[in-house]
Enzyme design. Structure first.
Site, PDB file in Angstrom:
ATOM      1  N   HIS A 100      -9.851 -44.298  37.675  1.00 32.57           N
ATOM      2  CA  HIS A 100      -8.830 -45.206  37.134  1.00 32.57           C
ATOM      3  C   HIS A 100      -9.532 -46.381  36.463  1.00 32.57           C
ATOM      4  O   HIS A 100     -10.591 -46.821  36.920  1.00 32.57           O
ATOM      5  CB  HIS A 100      -7.919 -45.702  38.267  1.00 32.57           C
ATOM      6  CG  HIS A 100      -6.718 -46.434  37.752  1.00 32.57           C
ATOM      7  ND1 HIS A 100      -6.779 -47.750  37.361  1.00 32.57           N
ATOM      8  CD2 HIS A 100      -5.442 -46.028  37.541  1.00 32.57           C
ATOM      9  CE1 HIS A 100      -5.576 -48.113  36.924  1.00 32.57           C
ATOM     10  NE2 HIS A 100      -4.750 -47.094  37.029  1.00 32.57           N
ATOM     11  N   GLU A 102      -9.063 -49.404  36.550  1.00 40.82           N
ATOM     12  CA  GLU A 102      -9.338 -50.538  37.452  1.00 40.82           C
ATOM     13  C   GLU A 102     -10.594 -50.276  38.279  1.00 40.82           C
ATOM     14  O   GLU A 102     -11.348 -51.204  38.589  1.00 40.82           O
ATOM     15  CB  GLU A 102      -8.103 -50.808  38.331  1.00 40.82           C
ATOM     16  CG  GLU A 102      -6.982 -51.461  37.516  1.00 40.82           C
ATOM     17  CD  GLU A 102      -5.574 -51.144  37.977  1.00 40.82           C
ATOM     18  OE1 GLU A 102      -5.386 -50.714  39.127  1.00 40.82           O
ATOM     19  OE2 GLU A 102      -4.642 -51.329  37.162  1.00 40.82           O
ATOM     20  N   GLU A 172      -4.661 -43.147  29.968  1.00 47.82           N
ATOM     21  CA  GLU A 172      -4.096 -44.466  30.255  1.00 47.82           C
ATOM     22  C   GLU A 172      -4.825 -45.529  29.433  1.00 47.82           C
ATOM     23  O   GLU A 172      -5.896 -46.007  29.842  1.00 47.82           O
ATOM     24  CB  GLU A 172      -4.271 -44.810  31.737  1.00 47.82           C
ATOM     25  CG  GLU A 172      -3.525 -43.925  32.691  1.00 47.82           C
ATOM     26  CD  GLU A 172      -3.217 -44.656  34.000  1.00 47.82           C
ATOM     27  OE1 GLU A 172      -2.030 -44.797  34.303  1.00 47.82           O
ATOM     28  OE2 GLU A 172      -4.139 -45.108  34.675  1.00 47.82           O
ATOM     29  N   SER A 218       2.606 -48.714  31.477  1.00 45.59           N
ATOM     30  CA  SER A 218       3.941 -49.289  31.280  1.00 45.59           C
ATOM     31  C   SER A 218       5.020 -48.225  31.052  1.00 45.59           C
ATOM     32  O   SER A 218       5.909 -48.402  30.219  1.00 45.59           O
ATOM     33  CB  SER A 218       3.930 -50.323  30.142  1.00 45.59           C
ATOM     34  OG  SER A 218       3.059 -51.398  30.470  1.00 45.59           O
TER      35      SER A 218
HETATM   36  P1  13P Z   1       1.718 -49.632  34.916  1.00 48.09           P
HETATM   37  O1  13P Z   1       2.719 -48.507  34.912  1.00 48.09           O
HETATM   38  O2  13P Z   1       2.070 -50.719  35.872  1.00 48.09           O
HETATM   39  O3  13P Z   1       1.413 -50.105  33.543  1.00 48.09           O
HETATM   40  O4  13P Z   1       0.352 -49.015  35.498  1.00 48.09           O
HETATM   41  C1  13P Z   1      -0.164 -47.857  34.962  1.00 48.09           C
HETATM   42  C2  13P Z   1      -1.273 -47.374  35.820  1.00 48.09           C
HETATM   43  O5  13P Z   1      -2.332 -47.953  35.854  1.00 48.09           O
HETATM   44  C3  13P Z   1      -1.033 -46.183  36.650  1.00 48.09           C
HETATM   45  O6  13P Z   1      -2.220 -45.692  37.181  1.00 48.09           O
END
Ligand code: 13P
Length: 257
Positions: A100, A102, A172, A218
């Site tokens: 991910h 993050e 993403e 989002s």
């Molecule tokens: P959001 O749907 O809050 O933008 O997050 C997306 C995400 O990172 C899912 O792994």
């Protein structure tokens, strides 16, 4: 080939185990049975809620799969604080999010680390959800395709084509995560197409036809239907909106093609 859509809610570091149980109970209340035939639904809670949700799901025979947000690249040993893929599989966790954005940006996970986590998840019999996606600067610089291609290639290095066919890749774009700024359905489709073309390159056309490519960033009740109408979009990885049972139920309902 008909690919079963896969809708996953990534709760990130939100909800303790009691709140997680409550959310799943509310979610199934809001879902009607035919949703479960139209799509595979996955809940991806923090590690601390996995055992409670396993008991709930198995006890009530809910058709919700469990996912983990990451895992160790090692099966066992002196790795304080890490969570073993083998131990996750023992809780009947079916999916593992690997790489991910993050994890990549905040915790320094490189393409090589992500690749080893993909291999570890597969070794334990789970399905990786390999996350890829460019930053806003990379998109503005016109290198989004190149970034995503590199991440897919590196993430899948050494994975057998039959295994690639089984897995999930989530596109993403970082600029769309948690910002309320979604990729347009055409852009999402084009980038999911780049993912599929790269899979074809590294694992062949059968794997590319079978691999499921999610869009994430989002995703909301108001945009899921259009996103899912595009040929390369096989599902969604949902962050914020998956924390609200009603919103997530609407997203699951609109996951039909
Ligand atoms: P959001 O749907 O809050 O933008 O997050 C997306 C995400 O990172 C899912 O792994």
């Amino acid at each position: 080939m008909a690919r079963t859509p896969v809708i996953a809610g990534n709760w990130k570091m939100n909800l303790d185990h009691l709140e997680a149980i409550q959310l799943v109970r509310q979610l199934v209340y809001h879902l009607v049975a035919d949703v479960f035939d139209a799509a595979e639904l996955v809940g991806v809670p923090p590690f601390t809620a996995l055992r409670s949700l396993q008991s709930l799901i198995e006890g009530d025979r809910l058709r919700l799969a469990l996912g983990a947000q990451t895992c160790s690249e090692h099966d066992a040993g002196a790795y304080t604080g890490e969570v073993s893929p083998v131990m996750l599989a023992a809780l009947r966790v079916r999916y593992v999010i690997c790489g991910h954005s993050e994890r990549r940006t905040l915790f320094g996970e490189t393409d090589e680390v992500v690749n080893r986590k993909v291999a570890a998840a597969l070794r334990a019999g789970m399905t990786p959800i390999l996350c890829v996606g460019e930053s806003g600067e990379q998109r503005d610089a016109g290198v989004a395709d190149a970034v995503v291609t590199r991440q897919v290639r590196a993430g899948l290095a050494g994975v057998a084509p039959e295994q690639v066919a089984q897995l999930v890749v989530a596109y993403e774009p970082i600029w769309a995560i948690g910002t309320g700024r979604t990729a347009t359905p055409d852009d999402a489709d084009a980038m999911c197409g780049v993912v599929r073309a790269t899979v074809a390159d590294v694992a062949g056309t059968d794997a590319a036809d079978a691999v499921r490519v999610q869009y994430g960033g989002s995703v909301k009740p108001g945009n899921i239907r259009e996103l899912m109408s595009r040929p390369h979009v096989d599902g969604a990885l949902v962050g914020g909106a998956s924390l609200d049972a009603e919103d997530f139920a609407v997203i699951c309902r609109f996951s039909r093609r």
